[in-house]
Design a protein around this motif. Sequence first.
Motif, PDB file in Angstrom:
ATOM      1  N   ARG A 214       0.836  -1.212   0.000  1.00 28.33           N
ATOM      2  CA  ARG A 214       0.000   0.000   0.000  1.00 28.33           C
ATOM      3  C   ARG A 214       0.866   1.254   0.000  1.00 28.33           C
ATOM      4  N   ALA A 215       1.897   1.278   0.845  1.00 24.14           N
ATOM      5  CA  ALA A 215       2.732   2.470   0.937  1.00 24.14           C
ATOM      6  C   ALA A 215       3.471   2.757  -0.361  1.00 24.14           C
ATOM      7  N   LEU A 216       3.781   1.726  -1.129  1.00 30.31           N
ATOM      8  CA  LEU A 216       4.546   1.912  -2.356  1.00 30.31           C
ATOM      9  C   LEU A 216       3.672   2.080  -3.594  1.00 30.31           C
ATOM     10  N   VAL A 217       2.351   2.105  -3.418  1.00 34.58           N
ATOM     11  CA  VAL A 217       1.467   2.518  -4.509  1.00 34.58           C
ATOM     12  C   VAL A 217       1.518   4.033  -4.612  1.00 34.58           C
ATOM     13  N   ALA A 218       1.924   4.529  -5.755  1.00 36.59           N
ATOM     14  CA  ALA A 218       2.026   5.978  -5.933  1.00 36.59           C
ATOM     15  C   ALA A 218       0.648   6.580  -6.183  1.00 36.59           C
ATOM     16  N   PRO A 219       0.468   7.884  -5.876  1.00 38.09           N
ATOM     17  CA  PRO A 219      -0.828   8.522  -6.100  1.00 38.09           C
ATOM     18  C   PRO A 219      -1.319   8.423  -7.540  1.00 38.09           C
ATOM     19  N   GLU A 220      -0.378   8.366  -8.485  1.00 34.09           N
ATOM     20  CA  GLU A 220      -0.760   8.341  -9.898  1.00 34.09           C
ATOM     21  C   GLU A 220      -0.870   6.925 -10.467  1.00 34.09           C
ATOM     22  N   ASP A 221      -0.561   5.902  -9.708  1.00 32.55           N
ATOM     23  CA  ASP A 221      -0.576   4.538 -10.234  1.00 32.55           C
ATOM     24  C   ASP A 221      -2.000   4.087 -10.545  1.00 32.55           C
ATOM     25  N   ASP A 222      -2.219   3.642 -11.777  1.00 32.42           N
ATOM     26  CA  ASP A 222      -3.512   3.068 -12.139  1.00 32.42           C
ATOM     27  C   ASP A 222      -3.390   1.579 -12.449  1.00 32.42           C
ATOM     28  N   ALA A 223      -2.229   0.988 -12.139  1.00 34.16           N
ATOM     29  CA  ALA A 223      -1.988  -0.452 -12.257  1.00 34.16           C
ATOM     30  C   ALA A 223      -1.064  -0.853 -11.116  1.00 34.16           C
ATOM     31  N   ILE A 224      -1.042  -2.138 -10.798  1.00 36.50           N
ATOM     32  CA  ILE A 224      -0.290  -2.601  -9.633  1.00 36.50           C
ATOM     33  C   ILE A 224       1.170  -2.873  -9.949  1.00 36.50           C
ATOM     34  N   ALA A 225       1.536  -2.967 -11.233  1.00 38.84           N
ATOM     35  CA  ALA A 225       2.902  -3.336 -11.602  1.00 38.84           C
ATOM     36  C   ALA A 225       3.955  -2.390 -11.028  1.00 38.84           C
ATOM     37  N   PRO A 226       3.809  -1.054 -11.117  1.00 37.62           N
ATOM     38  CA  PRO A 226       4.865  -0.184 -10.573  1.00 37.62           C
ATOM     39  C   PRO A 226       5.090  -0.377  -9.079  1.00 37.62           C
ATOM     40  N   ALA A 227       4.013  -0.582  -8.321  1.00 35.93           N
ATOM     41  CA  ALA A 227       4.167  -0.795  -6.880  1.00 35.93           C
ATOM     42  C   ALA A 227       4.903  -2.097  -6.594  1.00 35.93           C
ATOM     43  N   LEU A 228       4.627  -3.145  -7.379  1.00 39.05           N
ATOM     44  CA  LEU A 228       5.326  -4.413  -7.191  1.00 39.05           C
ATOM     45  C   LEU A 228       6.804  -4.280  -7.558  1.00 39.05           C
ATOM     46  N   GLU A 229       7.106  -3.501  -8.560  1.00 39.30           N
ATOM     47  CA  GLU A 229       8.511  -3.263  -8.899  1.00 39.30           C
ATOM     48  C   GLU A 229       9.223  -2.553  -7.750  1.00 39.30           C
ATOM     49  N   ARG A 230       8.535  -1.628  -7.088  1.00 35.72           N
ATOM     50  CA  ARG A 230       9.131  -0.958  -5.924  1.00 35.72           C
ATOM     51  C   ARG A 230       9.270  -1.930  -4.750  1.00 35.72           C
ATOM     52  N   CYS A 231       8.266  -2.772  -4.550  1.00 32.44           N
ATOM     53  CA  CYS A 231       8.352  -3.765  -3.477  1.00 32.44           C
ATOM     54  C   CYS A 231       9.555  -4.675  -3.665  1.00 32.44           C
ATOM     55  N   ASN A 232       9.854  -5.014  -4.894  1.00 33.08           N
ATOM     56  CA  ASN A 232      11.001  -5.878  -5.166  1.00 33.08           C
ATOM     57  C   ASN A 232      12.298  -5.238  -4.705  1.00 33.08           C
ATOM     58  N   ARG A 233      12.340  -3.904  -4.656  1.00 33.64           N
ATOM     59  CA  ARG A 233      13.547  -3.205  -4.235  1.00 33.64           C
ATOM     60  C   ARG A 233      13.474  -2.724  -2.782  1.00 33.64           C
ATOM     61  N   TRP A 234      12.400  -3.097  -2.078  1.00 37.94           N
ATOM     62  CA  TRP A 234      12.249  -2.664  -0.685  1.00 37.94           C
ATOM     63  C   TRP A 234      13.347  -3.295   0.175  1.00 37.94           C
ATOM     64  N   PRO A 235      14.101  -2.496   0.948  1.00 34.21           N
ATOM     65  CA  PRO A 235      15.255  -3.040   1.665  1.00 34.21           C
ATOM     66  C   PRO A 235      14.897  -3.998   2.785  1.00 34.21           C
ATOM     67  N   GLY A 236      13.658  -4.010   3.248  1.00 35.52           N
ATOM     68  CA  GLY A 236      13.291  -4.872   4.361  1.00 35.52           C
ATOM     69  C   GLY A 236      13.111  -6.324   4.018  1.00 35.52           C
ATOM     70  N   PHE A 237      13.039  -6.677   2.753  1.00 36.69           N
ATOM     71  CA  PHE A 237      12.784  -8.064   2.385  1.00 36.69           C
ATOM     72  C   PHE A 237      14.077  -8.846   2.166  1.00 36.69           C
TER      73      PHE A 237
END
Length: 334
Positions: A214-237
């Motif tokens: 949820r936090a990595l979904v950008a205000p302008e995102d109209d698809a889930i792919a960009p947020a998942l790409e950011r999740c892949n780079r999240w340092p906590g995982f």
Amino acid sequence: MYFVYRSHYEGPLSKVVRRLPDATVLDWFRRGWRCDDPESWVESELGTDVYGLDSIFEAVEEEGLRKPRTVGELRNQLHEHLYVEGDEDCIRLDEHSLRVRTDDDEVALAYFFFDDETVRAAPDRLAYLLQEWPLPEDVGPAATFTPQVPVTEIGPAGTADATTYAVFLTFYDGDSLAQWRPAAFPGVDLAGLPAHLRALTPGPEWLPELQVLRALVAPEDDAIAPALERCNRWPGFNLNWEPWSDMPDAHADAHRGAMDQLAMAKYDGLRRPETSLLRVGEHLAQLAMHCSDSFGYQQWFLFDSVWAATHPDLAQSLLRYAEHWDPLSREHAS
């Protein structure tokens, strides 16, 4: 017959699938009963070193075990001589299958033998176990889908005639099988998930992965792919520390803070996001996230009921895979 090894050390889907020539579980064990080198024989048969499985064949020579003639005899010998970390219930043998749960002091592991009759009779339980990367993305006409295992509903509901399911095959300690019950977003299709997540306020039932998504979904995102790409780079995982921090409830604040953390990301534990696999279709998103050179990948699946109704056996078995270590169990994880 099929063999499946559910292991975090094994490939993007954390499992090995092997086709065997034997008709039954008993036949396979009888064929290897007096092999000269149990460790090498098991590895050549199954394509990998299956933790503890060679112990029964080692005991054949050491204890002078008689070749089993029946499933009952094999069951007694397995309970007596097969090395597992766990109690008697961790070895489940019947006429058509063997299901074993153990651990190697680092992570939980499970392995299975299923004869062809079981595979034909229980596709809603076994389809995902036999599936390789990637899952099929095609969809058919609109139809209904009802989960056969418990899911955690995340409300309030949306307005679409669909439900989106979130399956996170992730872990942060050694008890690493069936960690998280699947989540369900009623009234939301996959295309509508980004806007729906922005509008929701996280509650106590939210998994850490959902909070990060949820936090990595950008205000302008109209698809889930960009947020998942950011999740892949999240340092906590990276399996070395918790995947989330205290995030504000307001989405704009959570996103701003999350993006600041992402900009400072450092990857410890030999994590390599560039080797992750991500595919996003109209109704299915699938991510095999590389988390560690030692413990491999963790898997995220987001799919809506349009996809699930097209692939009901695969969807049901995937939900069950997240919910219990034994796909043939009639119990549900708490």
